[in-house]
Write a protein that holds these residues in place. Structure first.
Motif, PDB file in Angstrom:
ATOM      1  N   GLU A  90     -71.323  39.593  19.082  1.00 29.37           N
ATOM      2  CA  GLU A  90     -70.109  38.778  19.134  1.00 29.37           C
ATOM      3  C   GLU A  90     -69.477  38.784  20.517  1.00 29.37           C
ATOM      4  O   GLU A  90     -68.975  37.757  20.994  1.00 29.37           O
ATOM      5  CB  GLU A  90     -69.115  39.287  18.091  1.00 29.37           C
ATOM      6  CG  GLU A  90     -67.870  38.420  17.962  1.00 29.37           C
ATOM      7  CD  GLU A  90     -66.980  38.865  16.825  1.00 29.37           C
ATOM      8  OE1 GLU A  90     -65.855  39.320  17.113  1.00 29.37           O
ATOM      9  OE2 GLU A  90     -67.414  38.758  15.657  1.00 29.37           O
ATOM     10  N   ARG A 143     -58.658  33.273  22.397  1.00 31.13           N
ATOM     11  CA  ARG A 143     -59.104  33.650  21.063  1.00 31.13           C
ATOM     12  C   ARG A 143     -57.912  34.028  20.207  1.00 31.13           C
ATOM     13  O   ARG A 143     -57.016  34.762  20.644  1.00 31.13           O
ATOM     14  CB  ARG A 143     -60.096  34.806  21.128  1.00 31.13           C
ATOM     15  CG  ARG A 143     -60.675  35.142  19.742  1.00 31.13           C
ATOM     16  CD  ARG A 143     -61.806  36.148  19.807  1.00 31.13           C
ATOM     17  NE  ARG A 143     -62.379  36.341  18.469  1.00 31.13           N
ATOM     18  CZ  ARG A 143     -63.375  37.171  18.189  1.00 31.13           C
ATOM     19  NH1 ARG A 143     -63.927  37.894  19.172  1.00 31.13           N
ATOM     20  NH2 ARG A 143     -63.835  37.278  16.955  1.00 31.13           N
ATOM     21  N   ASP A 144     -57.916  33.535  18.987  1.00 33.17           N
ATOM     22  CA  ASP A 144     -56.883  33.862  18.011  1.00 33.17           C
ATOM     23  C   ASP A 144     -57.589  34.196  16.714  1.00 33.17           C
ATOM     24  O   ASP A 144     -57.942  33.310  15.933  1.00 33.17           O
ATOM     25  CB  ASP A 144     -55.929  32.675  17.830  1.00 33.17           C
ATOM     26  CG  ASP A 144     -54.795  32.980  16.848  1.00 33.17           C
ATOM     27  OD1 ASP A 144     -54.716  34.132  16.370  1.00 33.17           O
ATOM     28  OD2 ASP A 144     -54.006  32.065  16.548  1.00 33.17           O
ATOM     29  N   GLY A 145     -57.836  35.467  16.490  1.00 33.03           N
ATOM     30  CA  GLY A 145     -58.592  35.867  15.309  1.00 33.03           C
ATOM     31  C   GLY A 145     -60.022  35.371  15.387  1.00 33.03           C
ATOM     32  O   GLY A 145     -60.734  35.641  16.361  1.00 33.03           O
ATOM     33  N   ASP A 146     -60.419  34.604  14.399  1.00 29.62           N
ATOM     34  CA  ASP A 146     -61.789  34.076  14.374  1.00 29.62           C
ATOM     35  C   ASP A 146     -61.905  32.783  15.169  1.00 29.62           C
ATOM     36  O   ASP A 146     -63.006  32.286  15.380  1.00 29.62           O
ATOM     37  CB  ASP A 146     -62.208  33.833  12.916  1.00 29.62           C
ATOM     38  CG  ASP A 146     -63.704  33.583  12.768  1.00 29.62           C
ATOM     39  OD1 ASP A 146     -64.477  34.096  13.610  1.00 29.62           O
ATOM     40  OD2 ASP A 146     -64.096  32.882  11.812  1.00 29.62           O
ATOM     41  N   ARG A 147     -60.773  32.247  15.610  1.00 30.30           N
ATOM     42  CA  ARG A 147     -60.794  30.965  16.311  1.00 30.30           C
ATOM     43  C   ARG A 147     -60.899  31.162  17.817  1.00 30.30           C
ATOM     44  O   ARG A 147     -60.128  31.929  18.405  1.00 30.30           O
ATOM     45  CB  ARG A 147     -59.523  30.167  16.012  1.00 30.30           C
ATOM     46  CG  ARG A 147     -59.359  29.790  14.553  1.00 30.30           C
ATOM     47  CD  ARG A 147     -58.083  28.983  14.350  1.00 30.30           C
ATOM     48  NE  ARG A 147     -57.928  28.549  12.968  1.00 30.30           N
ATOM     49  CZ  ARG A 147     -56.944  27.755  12.535  1.00 30.30           C
ATOM     50  NH1 ARG A 147     -56.028  27.305  13.398  1.00 30.30           N
ATOM     51  NH2 ARG A 147     -56.879  27.414  11.263  1.00 30.30           N
ATOM     52  N   TYR A 175     -61.127  24.079  18.312  1.00 24.64           N
ATOM     53  CA  TYR A 175     -61.607  25.452  18.300  1.00 24.64           C
ATOM     54  C   TYR A 175     -62.904  25.541  17.501  1.00 24.64           C
ATOM     55  O   TYR A 175     -63.196  24.692  16.657  1.00 24.64           O
ATOM     56  CB  TYR A 175     -60.568  26.410  17.677  1.00 24.64           C
ATOM     57  CG  TYR A 175     -60.300  26.169  16.209  1.00 24.64           C
ATOM     58  CD1 TYR A 175     -61.108  26.765  15.218  1.00 24.64           C
ATOM     59  CD2 TYR A 175     -59.248  25.361  15.788  1.00 24.64           C
ATOM     60  CE1 TYR A 175     -60.864  26.540  13.868  1.00 24.64           C
ATOM     61  CE2 TYR A 175     -58.996  25.136  14.439  1.00 24.64           C
ATOM     62  CZ  TYR A 175     -59.810  25.739  13.484  1.00 24.64           C
ATOM     63  OH  TYR A 175     -59.577  25.513  12.154  1.00 24.64           O
ATOM     64  N   LEU A 196     -65.266  28.497  15.178  1.00 25.06           N
ATOM     65  CA  LEU A 196     -65.157  29.773  14.476  1.00 25.06           C
ATOM     66  C   LEU A 196     -66.251  30.707  14.991  1.00 25.06           C
ATOM     67  O   LEU A 196     -67.442  30.421  14.841  1.00 25.06           O
ATOM     68  CB  LEU A 196     -65.290  29.573  12.971  1.00 25.06           C
ATOM     69  CG  LEU A 196     -64.190  28.741  12.292  1.00 25.06           C
ATOM     70  CD1 LEU A 196     -64.468  28.621  10.796  1.00 25.06           C
ATOM     71  CD2 LEU A 196     -62.811  29.364  12.527  1.00 25.06           C
ATOM     72  N   SER A 253     -67.221  33.472  13.867  1.00 21.79           N
ATOM     73  CA  SER A 253     -68.043  34.026  12.787  1.00 21.79           C
ATOM     74  C   SER A 253     -69.153  33.083  12.339  1.00 21.79           C
ATOM     75  O   SER A 253     -70.093  33.501  11.655  1.00 21.79           O
ATOM     76  CB  SER A 253     -67.172  34.374  11.580  1.00 21.79           C
ATOM     77  OG  SER A 253     -66.560  33.199  11.062  1.00 21.79           O
TER      78      SER A 253
END
Length: 371
Positions: free
Chosen positions: A4, A94-98, A351, A353, A355
Protein backbone atom coordinates in the motif's frame (compact mmCIF):
# COMPACT_ATOMS: atom_id res chain seq x y z
CA UNK A 1 2.34 -7.32 -5.64
CA UNK A 2 3.03 -3.68 -4.61
CA UNK A 3 2.30 -2.83 -0.99
CA UNK A 4 0.00 0.00 0.00
CA UNK A 5 2.82 2.43 0.78
CA UNK A 6 4.38 1.91 -2.66
CA UNK A 7 0.99 2.28 -4.31
CA UNK A 8 0.18 5.57 -2.60
CA UNK A 9 3.66 6.97 -3.21
CA UNK A 10 3.55 6.13 -6.91
CA UNK A 11 0.01 7.37 -7.47
CA UNK A 12 0.84 10.59 -5.62
CA UNK A 13 3.77 11.21 -7.99
CA UNK A 14 1.56 10.42 -10.97
CA UNK A 15 -1.18 12.79 -9.84
CA UNK A 16 1.34 15.59 -9.26
CA UNK A 17 2.56 15.05 -12.83
CA UNK A 18 -0.48 16.81 -14.29
CA UNK A 19 -1.21 15.86 -17.89
CA UNK A 20 -4.08 17.72 -19.60
CA UNK A 21 -4.76 16.48 -23.12
CA UNK A 22 -3.72 19.61 -25.02
CA UNK A 23 -0.39 20.02 -23.18
CA UNK A 24 1.92 17.70 -25.14
CA UNK A 25 4.93 18.30 -22.90
CA UNK A 26 2.94 17.49 -19.77
CA UNK A 27 1.47 14.32 -21.30
CA UNK A 28 4.94 13.23 -22.41
CA UNK A 29 6.28 13.82 -18.91
CA UNK A 30 3.59 11.47 -17.61
CA UNK A 31 4.57 8.86 -20.17
CA UNK A 32 8.20 9.24 -19.04
CA UNK A 33 7.17 8.68 -15.43
CA UNK A 34 5.43 5.42 -16.28
CA UNK A 35 8.28 4.14 -18.44
CA UNK A 36 11.19 4.97 -16.15
CA UNK A 37 10.67 2.12 -13.68
CA UNK A 38 9.80 -0.63 -16.15
CA UNK A 39 12.07 -3.70 -16.31
CA UNK A 40 13.34 -3.38 -19.87
CA UNK A 41 14.46 -7.01 -19.86
CA UNK A 42 10.82 -8.19 -20.04
CA UNK A 43 8.83 -5.13 -21.20
CA UNK A 44 9.61 -3.58 -24.57
CA UNK A 45 8.69 0.09 -24.94
CA UNK A 46 7.57 1.46 -28.29
CA UNK A 47 7.04 5.22 -28.41
CA UNK A 48 5.17 6.89 -31.25
CA UNK A 49 5.77 10.64 -31.54
CA UNK A 50 2.74 12.83 -31.06
CA UNK A 51 1.11 14.75 -33.87
CA UNK A 52 -1.40 17.56 -34.28
CA UNK A 53 0.14 19.22 -31.24
CA UNK A 54 -0.66 16.32 -28.92
CA UNK A 55 1.54 14.01 -26.86
CA UNK A 56 3.22 10.70 -27.63
CA UNK A 57 1.50 7.33 -27.68
CA UNK A 58 3.31 4.58 -25.77
CA UNK A 59 3.00 0.85 -26.46
CA UNK A 60 4.25 -1.64 -23.87
CA UNK A 61 4.89 -5.15 -25.17
CA UNK A 62 5.37 -8.26 -23.03
CA UNK A 63 4.71 -11.97 -23.05
CA UNK A 64 5.79 -14.66 -25.48
CA UNK A 65 6.63 -14.14 -29.13
CA UNK A 66 4.06 -16.42 -30.70
CA UNK A 67 1.55 -16.42 -33.53
CA UNK A 68 -1.34 -16.32 -31.04
CA UNK A 69 -3.50 -13.23 -31.09
CA UNK A 70 -2.54 -10.74 -28.43
CA UNK A 71 -4.29 -9.24 -25.44
CA UNK A 72 -4.83 -5.54 -26.07
CA UNK A 73 -4.89 -3.48 -22.88
CA UNK A 74 -5.94 0.15 -23.27
CA UNK A 75 -5.41 3.09 -20.94
CA UNK A 76 -4.94 6.83 -21.26
CA UNK A 77 -2.63 9.21 -19.43
CA UNK A 78 -4.33 12.49 -20.38
CA UNK A 79 -6.77 14.18 -18.01
CA UNK A 80 -9.39 16.91 -18.21
CA UNK A 81 -7.81 18.92 -15.39
CA UNK A 82 -5.66 21.96 -16.33
CA UNK A 83 -2.15 22.45 -15.00
CA UNK A 84 -2.33 23.93 -11.49
CA UNK A 85 -5.31 21.87 -10.34
CA UNK A 86 -3.11 19.87 -7.95
CA UNK A 87 -1.93 23.14 -6.37
CA UNK A 88 -5.39 24.67 -6.17
CA UNK A 89 -8.82 23.14 -6.47
CA UNK A 90 -7.83 19.48 -6.11
CA UNK A 91 -4.72 19.08 -3.96
CA UNK A 92 -3.24 15.58 -3.82
CA UNK A 93 -4.03 14.21 -0.38
CA UNK A 94 -5.14 11.07 1.44
CA UNK A 95 -8.24 10.93 3.59
CA UNK A 96 -8.72 7.44 4.94
CA UNK A 97 -9.16 5.10 2.00
CA UNK A 98 -9.58 7.99 -0.42
CA UNK A 99 -6.62 9.31 -2.38
CA UNK A 100 -7.60 12.61 -3.98
CA UNK A 101 -5.91 14.07 -7.02
CA UNK A 102 -6.44 15.04 -10.66
CA UNK A 103 -6.85 12.00 -12.87
CA UNK A 104 -6.43 9.37 -10.15
CA UNK A 105 -9.83 7.78 -10.74
CA UNK A 106 -9.98 8.60 -14.44
CA UNK A 107 -7.66 6.89 -14.97
CA UNK A 108 -4.14 6.88 -13.58
CA UNK A 109 -5.17 4.40 -10.91
CA UNK A 110 -6.32 1.94 -13.56
CA UNK A 111 -3.15 2.44 -15.61
CA UNK A 112 -1.07 1.80 -12.50
CA UNK A 113 -2.94 -1.43 -11.74
CA UNK A 114 -2.56 -2.68 -15.32
CA UNK A 115 1.15 -1.81 -15.51
CA UNK A 116 1.82 -3.55 -12.20
CA UNK A 117 -0.07 -6.67 -13.32
CA UNK A 118 1.68 -6.71 -16.68
CA UNK A 119 5.14 -6.39 -15.10
CA UNK A 120 4.39 -9.14 -12.57
CA UNK A 121 3.26 -11.54 -15.31
CA UNK A 122 6.18 -10.62 -17.57
CA UNK A 123 8.74 -11.21 -14.84
CA UNK A 124 7.26 -14.63 -14.11
CA UNK A 125 6.91 -15.50 -17.79
CA UNK A 126 3.37 -16.76 -17.28
CA UNK A 127 1.40 -15.07 -20.05
CA UNK A 128 0.14 -17.50 -22.70
CA UNK A 129 -0.36 -14.66 -25.18
CA UNK A 130 1.58 -11.58 -26.22
CA UNK A 131 0.34 -8.52 -24.34
CA UNK A 132 0.27 -5.02 -25.80
CA UNK A 133 -0.68 -2.14 -23.54
CA UNK A 134 -1.53 1.12 -25.30
CA UNK A 135 -1.19 4.32 -23.29
CA UNK A 136 -3.09 7.03 -25.12
CA UNK A 137 -2.36 10.77 -24.93
CA UNK A 138 -5.75 12.00 -26.17
CA UNK A 139 -8.69 9.85 -25.04
CA UNK A 140 -10.35 12.70 -23.17
CA UNK A 141 -10.70 14.72 -26.38
CA UNK A 142 -12.04 11.90 -28.54
CA UNK A 143 -8.81 10.05 -29.46
CA UNK A 144 -8.16 12.02 -32.68
CA UNK A 145 -4.59 10.74 -33.10
CA UNK A 146 -4.92 7.25 -31.63
CA UNK A 147 -8.16 5.83 -33.01
CA UNK A 148 -6.55 4.43 -36.17
CA UNK A 149 -3.78 2.79 -34.16
CA UNK A 150 -6.22 1.29 -31.64
CA UNK A 151 -8.32 -0.16 -34.44
CA UNK A 152 -5.26 -1.53 -36.27
CA UNK A 153 -3.99 -3.34 -33.17
CA UNK A 154 -7.51 -4.54 -32.34
CA UNK A 155 -7.68 -6.37 -35.67
CA UNK A 156 -4.81 -8.62 -34.57
CA UNK A 157 -6.04 -9.12 -31.00
CA UNK A 158 -8.09 -11.77 -29.22
CA UNK A 159 -9.57 -9.48 -26.57
CA UNK A 160 -9.55 -5.83 -25.53
CA UNK A 161 -9.29 -4.91 -21.86
CA UNK A 162 -9.89 -1.25 -21.03
CA UNK A 163 -8.79 0.05 -17.63
CA UNK A 164 -11.19 2.96 -17.42
CA UNK A 165 -12.62 3.53 -13.90
CA UNK A 166 -14.62 0.73 -12.32
CA UNK A 167 -18.19 1.40 -11.29
CA UNK A 168 -19.47 1.07 -7.71
CA UNK A 169 -18.29 -2.13 -6.08
CA UNK A 170 -15.74 -2.72 -8.83
CA UNK A 171 -18.39 -3.42 -11.48
CA UNK A 172 -17.27 -3.85 -15.09
CA UNK A 173 -18.64 -1.99 -18.10
CA UNK A 174 -19.78 -4.21 -20.98
CA UNK A 175 -21.64 -1.68 -23.14
CA UNK A 176 -21.39 2.06 -23.84
CA UNK A 177 -23.41 4.54 -25.84
CA UNK A 178 -22.01 6.04 -29.00
CA UNK A 179 -20.82 9.65 -28.73
CA UNK A 180 -20.95 12.53 -31.18
CA UNK A 181 -20.14 16.24 -31.15
CA UNK A 182 -21.69 18.74 -33.54
CA UNK A 183 -20.60 22.34 -34.08
CA UNK A 184 -23.14 24.93 -35.21
CA UNK A 185 -21.74 28.22 -36.50
CA UNK A 186 -24.33 30.94 -37.06
CA UNK A 187 -23.82 34.12 -39.03
CA UNK A 188 -26.32 36.92 -38.55
CA UNK A 189 -25.94 40.63 -39.25
CA UNK A 190 -24.37 42.97 -36.70
CA UNK A 191 -25.81 46.42 -36.05
CA UNK A 192 -25.95 49.10 -33.37
CA UNK A 193 -28.39 47.82 -30.72
CA UNK A 194 -29.74 51.33 -30.05
CA UNK A 195 -29.78 53.29 -33.30
CA UNK A 196 -30.12 50.50 -35.91
CA UNK A 197 -31.64 47.59 -34.05
CA UNK A 198 -34.03 46.71 -36.89
CA UNK A 199 -31.13 46.41 -39.32
CA UNK A 200 -29.50 43.64 -37.31
CA UNK A 201 -30.08 39.91 -37.43
CA UNK A 202 -29.14 38.40 -34.06
CA UNK A 203 -27.02 35.26 -34.34
CA UNK A 204 -27.63 34.59 -30.65
CA UNK A 205 -31.40 34.69 -31.15
CA UNK A 206 -31.03 32.19 -33.98
CA UNK A 207 -28.86 30.05 -31.73
CA UNK A 208 -31.60 30.06 -29.10
CA UNK A 209 -34.05 28.59 -31.63
CA UNK A 210 -31.52 25.94 -32.65
CA UNK A 211 -30.75 25.01 -29.03
CA UNK A 212 -34.41 24.29 -28.36
CA UNK A 213 -34.59 22.17 -31.50
CA UNK A 214 -31.46 20.23 -30.57
CA UNK A 215 -32.39 19.63 -26.95
CA UNK A 216 -35.86 18.60 -28.11
CA UNK A 217 -34.30 15.64 -29.92
CA UNK A 218 -33.58 13.94 -26.59
CA UNK A 219 -35.52 10.70 -26.23
CA UNK A 220 -34.93 9.05 -22.89
CA UNK A 221 -37.00 5.99 -23.81
CA UNK A 222 -34.66 5.31 -26.73
CA UNK A 223 -31.57 6.16 -24.68
CA UNK A 224 -30.85 9.18 -26.89
CA UNK A 225 -29.63 12.45 -25.40
CA UNK A 226 -28.68 15.78 -26.96
CA UNK A 227 -27.04 18.44 -24.83
CA UNK A 228 -25.75 21.85 -25.89
CA UNK A 229 -22.78 22.23 -23.59
CA UNK A 230 -21.01 25.27 -25.04
CA UNK A 231 -22.13 28.53 -26.59
CA UNK A 232 -20.28 31.73 -27.43
CA UNK A 233 -21.11 34.81 -29.44
CA UNK A 234 -21.50 38.53 -29.62
CA UNK A 235 -18.99 41.33 -29.27
CA UNK A 236 -20.59 43.85 -26.93
CA UNK A 237 -23.82 44.42 -25.05
CA UNK A 238 -24.74 47.32 -27.36
CA UNK A 239 -24.24 45.38 -30.61
CA UNK A 240 -26.77 43.06 -32.21
CA UNK A 241 -24.59 39.96 -32.43
CA UNK A 242 -23.47 38.94 -35.89
CA UNK A 243 -21.94 35.62 -34.91
CA UNK A 244 -22.61 32.78 -32.50
CA UNK A 245 -21.37 29.21 -32.21
CA UNK A 246 -22.45 26.28 -30.10
CA UNK A 247 -21.45 22.67 -29.52
CA UNK A 248 -23.94 19.84 -29.05
CA UNK A 249 -23.09 16.49 -27.47
CA UNK A 250 -25.11 13.43 -28.54
CA UNK A 251 -25.32 9.92 -27.06
CA UNK A 252 -26.99 6.99 -28.83
CA UNK A 253 -27.44 3.28 -28.16
CA UNK A 254 -27.31 1.90 -31.72
CA UNK A 255 -25.62 2.76 -35.02
CA UNK A 256 -29.06 3.17 -36.61
CA UNK A 257 -30.06 5.76 -34.04
CA UNK A 258 -26.77 7.53 -34.62
CA UNK A 259 -27.50 7.73 -38.34
CA UNK A 260 -31.04 8.98 -37.73
CA UNK A 261 -29.95 11.65 -35.27
CA UNK A 262 -27.05 12.75 -37.45
CA UNK A 263 -29.44 13.24 -40.38
CA UNK A 264 -31.82 15.21 -38.17
CA UNK A 265 -29.09 17.56 -36.97
CA UNK A 266 -27.56 18.02 -40.40
CA UNK A 267 -31.04 18.80 -41.68
CA UNK A 268 -31.53 21.79 -39.40
CA UNK A 269 -32.23 25.07 -41.19
CA UNK A 270 -32.05 28.64 -39.95
CA UNK A 271 -35.35 30.05 -38.74
CA UNK A 272 -34.35 33.57 -39.77
CA UNK A 273 -34.02 33.61 -43.60
CA UNK A 274 -31.24 36.20 -43.28
CA UNK A 275 -29.13 33.99 -40.99
CA UNK A 276 -26.60 31.43 -42.22
CA UNK A 277 -26.24 28.12 -40.36
CA UNK A 278 -23.14 25.95 -40.85
CA UNK A 279 -23.08 22.49 -39.25
CA UNK A 280 -20.04 20.24 -38.83
CA UNK A 281 -19.00 17.27 -36.72
CA UNK A 282 -20.56 13.88 -36.24
CA UNK A 283 -20.35 10.62 -34.33
CA UNK A 284 -16.79 10.15 -33.05
CA UNK A 285 -17.28 7.00 -30.99
CA UNK A 286 -19.55 4.22 -32.30
CA UNK A 287 -21.89 2.46 -29.87
CA UNK A 288 -20.32 -0.39 -27.91
CA UNK A 289 -22.85 -3.22 -27.68
CA UNK A 290 -22.70 -6.17 -25.28
CA UNK A 291 -21.99 -8.76 -27.94
CA UNK A 292 -22.04 -12.54 -27.45
CA UNK A 293 -18.24 -12.50 -27.46
CA UNK A 294 -18.11 -9.83 -24.76
CA UNK A 295 -20.72 -11.69 -22.70
CA UNK A 296 -18.71 -14.93 -22.91
CA UNK A 297 -15.51 -13.11 -21.97
CA UNK A 298 -17.25 -11.51 -18.99
CA UNK A 299 -18.53 -14.88 -17.73
CA UNK A 300 -15.02 -16.31 -18.01
CA UNK A 301 -13.54 -13.42 -16.01
CA UNK A 302 -16.30 -13.85 -13.41
CA UNK A 303 -15.00 -17.36 -12.82
CA UNK A 304 -11.45 -16.03 -12.50
CA UNK A 305 -12.66 -13.49 -9.95
CA UNK A 306 -14.47 -16.17 -7.95
CA UNK A 307 -11.28 -18.20 -7.67
CA UNK A 308 -9.64 -15.10 -6.21
CA UNK A 309 -12.47 -14.65 -3.72
CA UNK A 310 -13.80 -11.60 -5.55
CA UNK A 311 -17.41 -10.94 -6.55
CA UNK A 312 -17.66 -9.41 -10.01
CA UNK A 313 -20.68 -7.60 -11.44
CA UNK A 314 -21.46 -5.45 -14.47
CA UNK A 315 -23.56 -2.35 -15.07
CA UNK A 316 -26.12 -1.62 -17.80
CA UNK A 317 -25.00 0.34 -20.87
CA UNK A 318 -23.37 3.57 -19.70
CA UNK A 319 -23.50 6.99 -21.32
CA UNK A 320 -19.80 7.79 -21.26
CA UNK A 321 -17.60 6.75 -24.17
CA UNK A 322 -14.11 5.26 -24.14
CA UNK A 323 -11.58 3.72 -26.51
CA UNK A 324 -13.44 0.47 -25.89
CA UNK A 325 -16.12 1.81 -28.24
CA UNK A 326 -13.69 1.42 -31.13
CA UNK A 327 -12.64 -2.15 -30.35
CA UNK A 328 -16.18 -3.36 -29.64
CA UNK A 329 -17.49 -1.84 -32.88
CA UNK A 330 -14.97 -4.03 -34.74
CA UNK A 331 -16.51 -7.12 -33.14
CA UNK A 332 -13.64 -7.67 -30.70
CA UNK A 333 -14.78 -8.99 -27.29
CA UNK A 334 -14.20 -6.00 -25.04
CA UNK A 335 -14.33 -5.55 -21.27
CA UNK A 336 -14.20 -2.01 -19.88
CA UNK A 337 -14.22 -0.42 -16.46
CA UNK A 338 -11.35 -2.65 -15.33
CA UNK A 339 -9.69 0.19 -13.44
CA UNK A 340 -9.88 1.13 -9.78
CA UNK A 341 -12.85 2.26 -7.73
CA UNK A 342 -13.49 5.84 -6.69
CA UNK A 343 -15.64 8.79 -7.67
CA UNK A 344 -15.67 12.39 -8.88
CA UNK A 345 -14.24 11.89 -12.37
CA UNK A 346 -13.78 15.24 -14.16
CA UNK A 347 -14.53 17.20 -10.95
CA UNK A 348 -12.59 18.80 -8.12
CA UNK A 349 -13.68 15.95 -5.84
CA UNK A 350 -11.96 13.19 -7.78
CA UNK A 351 -10.49 10.35 -5.77
CA UNK A 352 -9.62 6.67 -6.04
CA UNK A 353 -9.99 4.07 -3.30
CA UNK A 354 -6.59 2.80 -2.24
CA UNK A 355 -8.11 -0.48 -1.05
CA UNK A 356 -9.36 -1.23 -4.59
CA UNK A 357 -5.92 -1.21 -6.22
CA UNK A 358 -4.43 -4.50 -4.97
CA UNK A 359 -7.51 -6.60 -5.80
CA UNK A 360 -7.56 -5.10 -9.29
CA UNK A 361 -3.87 -5.88 -9.80
CA UNK A 362 -4.55 -9.47 -8.73
CA UNK A 363 -7.54 -9.83 -11.06
CA UNK A 364 -5.75 -8.29 -14.05
CA UNK A 365 -2.71 -10.47 -13.42
CA UNK A 366 -4.91 -13.59 -13.36
CA UNK A 367 -6.57 -12.47 -16.58
CA UNK A 368 -3.22 -11.94 -18.29
CA UNK A 369 -2.14 -15.43 -17.17
CA UNK A 370 -5.25 -17.29 -18.33
CA UNK A 371 -6.97 -15.55 -21.26
Amino acid sequence: MPNEIQTVETLTRWALCESPSHDAAAVNAMQDLIIQDLPVSVVRVERIPGREGLGDTVLLHAGPTTARERLLVIGHVDTVHPIGTADGGLPVRRDGDRLYGPGLYDMKGGVYAAVRAMVDVALRGESPRPITMLLSPDEEIGSPTTRDLIEAIARTSAYALVVEPARAGGAFVTARKGVGWFNLDIEGRPSHAGTHHADGRSAIREAAHQILRLEGMTDYAAGTTVSVGQISGGTSANVVPGHCCLVADIRVTTPQEGERLTAAIEGLRAQDPDAVLNISGGLNRPPYARSEGTAALYRHVQQIAERLGQTLSEVPMVGGGSDGNFTAALGLPTLDGLGVEGSGAHTLEEYCLVSSVAPRVALLRAMFETL
